[in-house]
Design a protein around this motif. Structure first.
Motif, PDB file in Angstrom:
ATOM      1  N   LEU A   7      54.803  54.621  29.816  1.00  0.00           N
ATOM      2  CA  LEU A   7      55.617  55.733  30.322  1.00  0.00           C
ATOM      3  C   LEU A   7      55.148  56.176  31.703  1.00  0.00           C
ATOM      4  CD1 LEU A   7      56.053  57.854  27.066  1.00  0.00           C
ATOM      5  CD2 LEU A   7      57.852  56.692  28.356  1.00  0.00           C
ATOM      6  N   SER A   8      53.846  56.172  31.913  1.00  0.00           N
ATOM      7  CA  SER A   8      53.309  56.558  33.219  1.00  0.00           C
ATOM      8  C   SER A   8      53.715  55.553  34.290  1.00  0.00           C
ATOM      9  CB  SER A   8      51.778  56.657  33.159  1.00  0.00           C
ATOM     10  OG  SER A   8      51.386  57.653  32.247  1.00  0.00           O
ATOM     11  N   ALA A   9      53.610  54.266  33.972  1.00  0.00           N
ATOM     12  CA  ALA A   9      53.988  53.228  34.936  1.00  0.00           C
ATOM     13  C   ALA A   9      55.475  53.322  35.273  1.00  0.00           C
ATOM     14  CB  ALA A   9      53.648  51.842  34.376  1.00  0.00           C
ATOM     15  N   ALA A  10      56.297  53.577  34.270  1.00  0.00           N
ATOM     16  CA  ALA A  10      57.742  53.710  34.512  1.00  0.00           C
ATOM     17  C   ALA A  10      58.034  54.920  35.395  1.00  0.00           C
ATOM     18  CB  ALA A  10      58.482  53.825  33.187  1.00  0.00           C
ATOM     19  N   THR A  11      57.380  56.023  35.125  1.00  0.00           N
ATOM     20  CA  THR A  11      57.585  57.243  35.910  1.00  0.00           C
ATOM     21  C   THR A  11      57.126  57.041  37.354  1.00  0.00           C
ATOM     22  OG1 THR A  11      57.271  58.580  33.921  1.00  0.00           O
ATOM     23  CG2 THR A  11      57.040  59.706  36.052  1.00  0.00           C
ATOM     24  N   LEU A  12      55.951  56.446  37.524  1.00  0.00           N
ATOM     25  CA  LEU A  12      55.437  56.199  38.874  1.00  0.00           C
ATOM     26  C   LEU A  12      56.297  55.189  39.625  1.00  0.00           C
ATOM     27  CD1 LEU A  12      51.650  56.225  37.983  1.00  0.00           C
ATOM     28  CD2 LEU A  12      52.856  57.921  39.395  1.00  0.00           C
ATOM     29  N   SER A  13      56.862  54.227  38.901  1.00  0.00           N
ATOM     30  CA  SER A  13      57.767  53.272  39.537  1.00  0.00           C
ATOM     31  C   SER A  13      59.027  53.965  40.043  1.00  0.00           C
ATOM     32  CB  SER A  13      58.154  52.163  38.557  1.00  0.00           C
ATOM     33  OG  SER A  13      57.024  51.370  38.254  1.00  0.00           O
ATOM     34  N   CYS A  65      43.045  50.782  30.076  1.00  0.00           N
ATOM     35  CA  CYS A  65      41.756  50.463  29.437  1.00  0.00           C
ATOM     36  C   CYS A  65      41.407  51.505  28.375  1.00  0.00           C
ATOM     37  CB  CYS A  65      40.641  50.400  30.477  1.00  0.00           C
ATOM     38  SG  CYS A  65      40.719  48.963  31.562  1.00  0.00           S
ATOM     39  N   ALA A  66      41.547  52.763  28.724  1.00  0.00           N
ATOM     40  CA  ALA A  66      41.227  53.830  27.781  1.00  0.00           C
ATOM     41  C   ALA A  66      42.153  53.781  26.569  1.00  0.00           C
ATOM     42  CB  ALA A  66      41.315  55.188  28.473  1.00  0.00           C
ATOM     43  N   GLU A  67      43.425  53.526  26.821  1.00  0.00           N
ATOM     44  CA  GLU A  67      44.387  53.493  25.714  1.00  0.00           C
ATOM     45  C   GLU A  67      44.119  52.310  24.782  1.00  0.00           C
ATOM     46  OE1 GLU A  67      49.096  54.497  25.038  1.00  0.00           O
ATOM     47  OE2 GLU A  67      48.449  53.888  27.032  1.00  0.00           O
ATOM     48  N   VAL A  68      43.844  51.141  25.351  1.00  0.00           N
ATOM     49  CA  VAL A  68      43.550  49.956  24.542  1.00  0.00           C
ATOM     50  C   VAL A  68      42.269  50.155  23.731  1.00  0.00           C
ATOM     51  CG1 VAL A  68      42.737  47.557  24.743  1.00  0.00           C
ATOM     52  CG2 VAL A  68      44.791  48.274  25.937  1.00  0.00           C
ATOM     53  N   ASN A  69      41.312  50.865  24.316  1.00  0.00           N
ATOM     54  CA  ASN A  69      40.034  51.063  23.636  1.00  0.00           C
ATOM     55  C   ASN A  69      40.037  52.224  22.646  1.00  0.00           C
ATOM     56  OD1 ASN A  69      38.539  48.881  24.690  1.00  0.00           O
ATOM     57  ND2 ASN A  69      38.417  49.937  26.642  1.00  0.00           N
ATOM     58  N   GLY A  70      41.180  52.886  22.491  1.00  0.00           N
ATOM     59  CA  GLY A  70      41.324  53.857  21.425  1.00  0.00           C
ATOM     60  C   GLY A  70      41.078  55.311  21.777  1.00  0.00           C
ATOM     61  N   VAL A  71      41.033  55.642  23.056  1.00  0.00           N
ATOM     62  CA  VAL A  71      40.913  57.048  23.434  1.00  0.00           C
ATOM     63  C   VAL A  71      42.182  57.767  22.983  1.00  0.00           C
ATOM     64  CG1 VAL A  71      40.678  58.669  25.367  1.00  0.00           C
ATOM     65  CG2 VAL A  71      39.393  56.519  25.375  1.00  0.00           C
ATOM     66  N   HIS A  72      42.024  58.988  22.500  1.00  0.00           N
ATOM     67  CA  HIS A  72      43.156  59.740  21.935  1.00  0.00           C
ATOM     68  C   HIS A  72      44.294  59.854  22.947  1.00  0.00           C
ATOM     69  CE1 HIS A  72      45.395  62.910  19.928  1.00  0.00           C
ATOM     70  NE2 HIS A  72      44.710  62.609  18.841  1.00  0.00           N
ATOM     71  N   ARG A  73      45.500  59.533  22.489  1.00  0.00           N
ATOM     72  CA  ARG A  73      46.674  59.528  23.378  1.00  0.00           C
ATOM     73  C   ARG A  73      47.001  60.890  23.951  1.00  0.00           C
ATOM     74  NH1 ARG A  73      49.763  55.579  19.737  1.00  0.00           N
ATOM     75  NH2 ARG A  73      49.204  53.615  20.697  1.00  0.00           N
ATOM     76  N   PHE A  74      46.727  61.952  23.211  1.00  0.00           N
ATOM     77  CA  PHE A  74      47.039  63.288  23.728  1.00  0.00           C
ATOM     78  C   PHE A  74      46.218  63.575  24.983  1.00  0.00           C
ATOM     79  CE2 PHE A  74      46.445  67.907  23.923  1.00  0.00           C
ATOM     80  CZ  PHE A  74      47.776  68.300  24.028  1.00  0.00           C
ATOM     81  N   LEU A  75      44.941  63.254  24.951  1.00  0.00           N
ATOM     82  CA  LEU A  75      44.082  63.438  26.122  1.00  0.00           C
ATOM     83  C   LEU A  75      44.571  62.578  27.285  1.00  0.00           C
ATOM     84  CD1 LEU A  75      41.555  64.488  27.585  1.00  0.00           C
ATOM     85  CD2 LEU A  75      40.265  62.660  26.455  1.00  0.00           C
ATOM     86  N   ALA A  77      47.579  61.448  27.748  1.00  0.00           N
ATOM     87  CA  ALA A  77      48.873  61.961  28.212  1.00  0.00           C
ATOM     88  C   ALA A  77      48.666  63.151  29.152  1.00  0.00           C
ATOM     89  CB  ALA A  77      49.748  62.356  27.026  1.00  0.00           C
ATOM     90  N   LEU A  78      47.723  64.028  28.828  1.00  0.00           N
ATOM     91  CA  LEU A  78      47.435  65.165  29.711  1.00  0.00           C
ATOM     92  C   LEU A  78      46.945  64.693  31.075  1.00  0.00           C
ATOM     93  CD1 LEU A  78      45.681  67.726  27.340  1.00  0.00           C
ATOM     94  CD2 LEU A  78      47.995  67.850  28.294  1.00  0.00           C
ATOM     95  N   LEU A  79      46.058  63.717  31.079  1.00  0.00           N
ATOM     96  CA  LEU A  79      45.544  63.205  32.350  1.00  0.00           C
ATOM     97  C   LEU A  79      46.623  62.457  33.127  1.00  0.00           C
ATOM     98  CD1 LEU A  79      42.009  62.085  31.173  1.00  0.00           C
ATOM     99  CD2 LEU A  79      42.564  63.993  32.699  1.00  0.00           C
ATOM    100  N   ALA A  80      47.465  61.727  32.412  1.00  0.00           N
ATOM    101  CA  ALA A  80      48.571  61.024  33.074  1.00  0.00           C
ATOM    102  C   ALA A  80      49.546  62.026  33.690  1.00  0.00           C
ATOM    103  CB  ALA A  80      49.289  60.115  32.084  1.00  0.00           C
ATOM    104  N   LEU A  81      49.835  63.089  32.968  1.00  0.00           N
ATOM    105  CA  LEU A  81      50.729  64.131  33.497  1.00  0.00           C
ATOM    106  C   LEU A  81      50.124  64.799  34.727  1.00  0.00           C
ATOM    107  CD1 LEU A  81      52.124  65.771  30.248  1.00  0.00           C
ATOM    108  CD2 LEU A  81      53.411  64.504  31.975  1.00  0.00           C
ATOM    109  N   ALA A  82      48.820  65.047  34.693  1.00  0.00           N
ATOM    110  CA  ALA A  82      48.147  65.644  35.856  1.00  0.00           C
ATOM    111  C   ALA A  82      48.248  64.707  37.054  1.00  0.00           C
ATOM    112  CB  ALA A  82      46.687  65.949  35.535  1.00  0.00           C
ATOM    113  N   PHE A  83      48.018  63.414  36.819  1.00  0.00           N
ATOM    114  CA  PHE A  83      48.102  62.440  37.906  1.00  0.00           C
ATOM    115  C   PHE A  83      49.516  62.390  38.469  1.00  0.00           C
ATOM    116  CE2 PHE A  83      48.873  58.199  39.608  1.00  0.00           C
ATOM    117  CZ  PHE A  83      47.848  58.110  40.538  1.00  0.00           C
TER     118      PHE A  83
END
Length: 132
Positions: A7-13, A65-75, A77-83
Motif C-alpha cells: 500500500l505504501s509503494a502504491a501510494t508513493l507511486s 524487511c521489517a514486515e517480512v521479519n514479523g514486526v507488527h503491522r500497526f507499528l 503502518a504508523l511509520l509508513a503514514l508518517a513517511f
C-alpha cells in the motif's frame, strides 16, 4: 504478505506520478526540453520529485524487511503514514518562493524520523530474533 509495504509503494507511486506531471506541465508551458532552463518553478518541481525518489526506495526496503521479519503491522503502518505525510508535505513547502517553509521542514522531519525509526526497528528486531 507485504500489505503495508504494498500500500505504501502504491501510494508513493501515485505521488510520484503527480509530481512528474507537474514537471511535465511546466516543461510544456515554458518550452524547456532539458534541464531547468533557469526557471525556478521548474527547478523546484524537479527537486520535489527528485527528493521523493531519493528517500522512497530505502524506506520501502526497510519497511519490507521489517514486515517480512514479523514486526507488527500497526507499528509499520504508523511509520509508513508518517513517511507518506512527510513526502506530501515536502513538495507543498518547496513549490514556490511563497510556499510555507515550515511545511518543507516538517516534511523532512517526518521523512527522516520515520526512516530512522524503521532502521532502528529492523536492527533491534533482528537482534531480538537472533538471541531468542
Amino acid at each position: 504478505m507485504l500489505y503495508v509495504t504494498g500500500l505504501s509503494a502504491a501510494t508513493l507511486s501515485a505521488l510520484n506520478v503527480m509530481l512528474s506531471l507537474k514537471v511535465v506541465g511546466i516543461r510544456r508551458k515554458e518550452k524547456i526540453s532539458v534541464g531547468d532552463g533557469g526557471n525556478e518553478l521548474l527547478l523546484r518541481a524537479q527537486r520535489a520529485q527528485g527528493n521523493l525518489l531519493e528517500y522512497a526506495p530505502m524506506t520501502l526496503i526497510l519497511l519490507a524487511c521489517a514486515e517480512v521479519n514479523g514486526v507488527h503491522r500497526f507499528l509499520l503502518a504508523l511509520l509508513a503514514l508518517a513517511f507518506i505525510a512527510g513526502r506530501i508535505m515536502h513538495p507543498v513547502g518547496i513549490r514556490d518562493a511563497q510556499a510555507p517553509f515550515k511545511m518543507r521542514v516538517m516534511g523532512m522531519q517526518l521523512t527522516l524520523l520515520s526512516m530512522l525509526a524503521l532502521a532502528a526497528i529492523n536492527v533491534v528486531w533482528l537482534v531480538w530474533l537472533a538471541v531468542t
